[in-house]
Design an enzyme around this catalytic site. Structure first.
Site, mmCIF file in Angstrom:
data_model
loop_
_atom_site.group_PDB
_atom_site.id
_atom_site.type_symbol
_atom_site.label_atom_id
_atom_site.label_comp_id
_atom_site.label_asym_id
_atom_site.label_seq_id
_atom_site.Cartn_x
_atom_site.Cartn_y
_atom_site.Cartn_z
ATOM 1 C CE LYS A 153 -21.348 37.159 -15.176
ATOM 2 N NZ LYS A 153 -21.967 35.879 -15.526
ATOM 3 C CG ASP A 159 -23.689 29.956 -22.287
ATOM 4 O OD1 ASP A 159 -23.224 29.169 -23.143
ATOM 5 O OD2 ASP A 159 -23.097 30.984 -21.923
HETATM 6 P P1 ADP Z 1 -19.489 34.975 -18.348
HETATM 7 O O1 ADP Z 1 -20.913 35.387 -18.385
HETATM 8 O O2 ADP Z 1 -18.601 36.073 -18.792
HETATM 9 O O3 ADP Z 1 -19.231 33.665 -19.024
HETATM 10 P P2 ADP Z 1 -19.322 33.555 -15.805
HETATM 11 O O4 ADP Z 1 -20.357 33.854 -14.801
HETATM 12 O O5 ADP Z 1 -19.468 32.287 -16.569
HETATM 13 O O6 ADP Z 1 -19.150 34.799 -16.783
HETATM 14 O O7 ADP Z 1 -17.915 33.584 -15.080
HETATM 15 C C1 ADP Z 1 -16.684 33.467 -15.783
HETATM 16 C C2 ADP Z 1 -15.683 32.678 -14.952
HETATM 17 O O8 ADP Z 1 -15.494 33.318 -13.686
HETATM 18 C C3 ADP Z 1 -16.165 31.290 -14.600
HETATM 19 O O9 ADP Z 1 -15.813 30.361 -15.593
HETATM 20 C C4 ADP Z 1 -15.472 31.011 -13.296
HETATM 21 O O10 ADP Z 1 -14.160 30.574 -13.527
HETATM 22 C C5 ADP Z 1 -15.395 32.380 -12.642
HETATM 23 N N1 ADP Z 1 -16.509 32.572 -11.695
HETATM 24 C C6 ADP Z 1 -17.722 33.134 -11.949
HETATM 25 N N2 ADP Z 1 -18.500 33.163 -10.855
HETATM 26 C C7 ADP Z 1 -17.770 32.613 -9.863
HETATM 27 C C8 ADP Z 1 -18.016 32.359 -8.459
HETATM 28 N N3 ADP Z 1 -19.157 32.683 -7.876
HETATM 29 N N4 ADP Z 1 -17.031 31.767 -7.754
HETATM 30 C C9 ADP Z 1 -15.854 31.434 -8.333
HETATM 31 N N5 ADP Z 1 -15.554 31.652 -9.627
HETATM 32 C C10 ADP Z 1 -16.489 32.233 -10.398
HETATM 33 MG MG MG Z 2 -19.864 31.791 -18.493
#
Ligand code: ADP
Ligand code: MG
Length: 393
Positions: free
Chosen positions: A121, A226
């Site tokens: 991320k 959130d």
């Molecule tokens: P943001 O802070 O931008 O909302 P998130 O952490 O919620 O970011 O991640 C956005 C999207 O990425 C999630 O809705 C999911 O689909 C995907 N995602 C995030 N982390 C993971 C993970 N560890 N494994 C698989 N998909 C992930």
């Molecule tokens: Mg998110």
């Protein structure tokens, strides 16, 4: 944002040396004067300027000559520094397709040497709100050199620290693997965000499980803030995993009750609408007394026995200080009340869009190597002191 990591393979040690010099300069310059970049990088025969041209071509730095001749990192440049560090540390060897895009983050698959896949991320807190942040938020006024590097790095560090602490307490969260700059590497969750799920075998069970998580978090002194269908992953066995932690607050926060209720409302509303659970009237009917609500499955914040010290003790242990918590809380809180305006300069989001990325294949990066030949320790030391500076405004 597109991320073409192919370019990484063609970047030389000098390229990384100069990129790192720009990053260091940004600890106290929004735009780093060219001479300063040259001084920090100290390449022979004016080599810095040639390298800067190359970095500019690949959109890793942004040139600004409005006040004086200088450079700053773009998000892509910052991405490359973090990715290079991760590769050097052996965390992963390849970057694959993008699996998620949030308002303030991009998520990619990354592959380890043995072929297993993790999630990376990249936080982008400045992507939408840097200017608003800079002009309005009073906690930043005393920061001479505040920039998006700080916020994004802070968000990543907070996410990593929370993920680690929550995992240690048995919460269903991804495994926190590594953190550097604005980048968090974690285990890949094999499932879908709840928002994409149309049908569940046992929606009531999943609902109770999720509600239980909100309560369990509060018992540990935390509110997600959130907690919604975008930040809950669900797999084929209907196992729930919680993601996305940069906005979490302590139950001792002055608005804790409101945040808690909002998280609960989100889940009630989503489940009643998507899966037709008959929960709506319990939250929407104003005639419901507190007693009625307690009689239903709706949790009551004041009746939860909460352990308030969790944040301070455990997070400090994972490297996230009280000061950083405070900065981050303020950012999150104030961000919710503000009109967010985008950074109109090229370089953060706009500039990087033009870079093409092959989403289907994994791109092998260079073999791990040092950023600066013969001088890597010093550079790393400087970089850390630079990060240290950023963390202590
Ligand atoms: P943001 O802070 O931008 O909302 P998130 O952490 O919620 O970011 O991640 C956005 C999207 O990425 C999630 O809705 C999911 O689909 C995907 N995602 C995030 N982390 C993971 C993970 N560890 N494994 C698989 N998909 C992930
Ligand atoms: Mg998110």
């Amino acid at each position: 944002m597109k991320l073409n990591v192919d370019v990484l393979r063609y970047l030389s040690k000098d390229d990384f040396r100069v990129l790192t010099a720009v990053e260091m300069g940004m600890r106290n310059h929004e735009i780093v004067p060219s001479e300063l970049v040259d001084r920090i990088a100290s390449l022979k025969h004016g080599g810095t300027y040639k390298v800067l041209k190359n970095l500019l071509k690949h959109k890793l730095v942004h040139h600004d000559s409005s006040k004086y001749d200088g450079f700053r990192l773009t998000y892509l440049g910052y991405d490359f520094l973090a990715i290079k560090t991760m590769v050097n540390r052996g965390v992963f060897t390849a970057v694959g397709r993008q699996i998620g895009v949030g308002k303030e983050s991009d998520i990619f698959e990354v592959a380890k040497e043995d072929g297993s896949i993790l999630a990376m991320k990249l936080h982008r807190l400045g992507r939408t709100s840097f200017r608003a942040v800079k002009s309005k938020r009073d906690y930043l006024r005393h920061r001479r050199s505040f920039n998006w590097l700080y916020l994004s790095r802070l968000a990543a560090l907070k996410e990593f620290s929370f993920m680690k602490a929550l995992e240690e307490h048995g919460f269903p969260v991804p495994n926190a693997v590594e953190c550097n700059r604005h980048c968090v590497v974690m285990s890949l969750i094999h499932g879908y965000p709840l928002v994409q799920v149309r049908e569940l075998q046992s929606p009531e069970v999943v609902f109770e499980r999720i509600l239980g998580l909100i309560i369990h978090l509060a018992e540990h002194g935390l509110i997600h803030c959130d907690f919604n269908e975008f930040n809950i992953m669900i797999d084929d066995e209907e196992k729930v995993t919680l993601i996305d932690f940069p906005q979490m607050v302590s139950v001792s926060h002055r608005n804790a009750q409101m945040y808690f209720d909002r998280d609960v409302d989100c889940i009630f509303k989503f489940f009643s609408k998507r899966f037709n659970l008959s929960l709506e009237e319990k939250i929407d009917n104003p005639d419901n007394s507190e007693e009625d609500l307690e009689g239903s499955s709706r949790p009551c914040f004041s009746s939860i026995s909460k352990s308030v010290g969790f944040l301070d003790k455990e997070l400090a242990a994972s490297g996230f200080t009280r000061k950083e918590q405070d900065d981050m809380d303020k950012f999150v809180e104030e961000g919710k009340d503000q009109d967010i305006c985008s950074d109109d300069e090229e370089g953060s989001a706009g500039m990087d869009e033009s870079i093409v990325r092959d989403v289907d294949s994994l791109h092998l990066l260079d073999q791990p190597g040092h950023i600066v030949e013969g001088n890597e320790e010093k550079i790393e030391e400087n970089r850390q002191s630079c990060e240290g500076h950023l963390s202590k405004p």
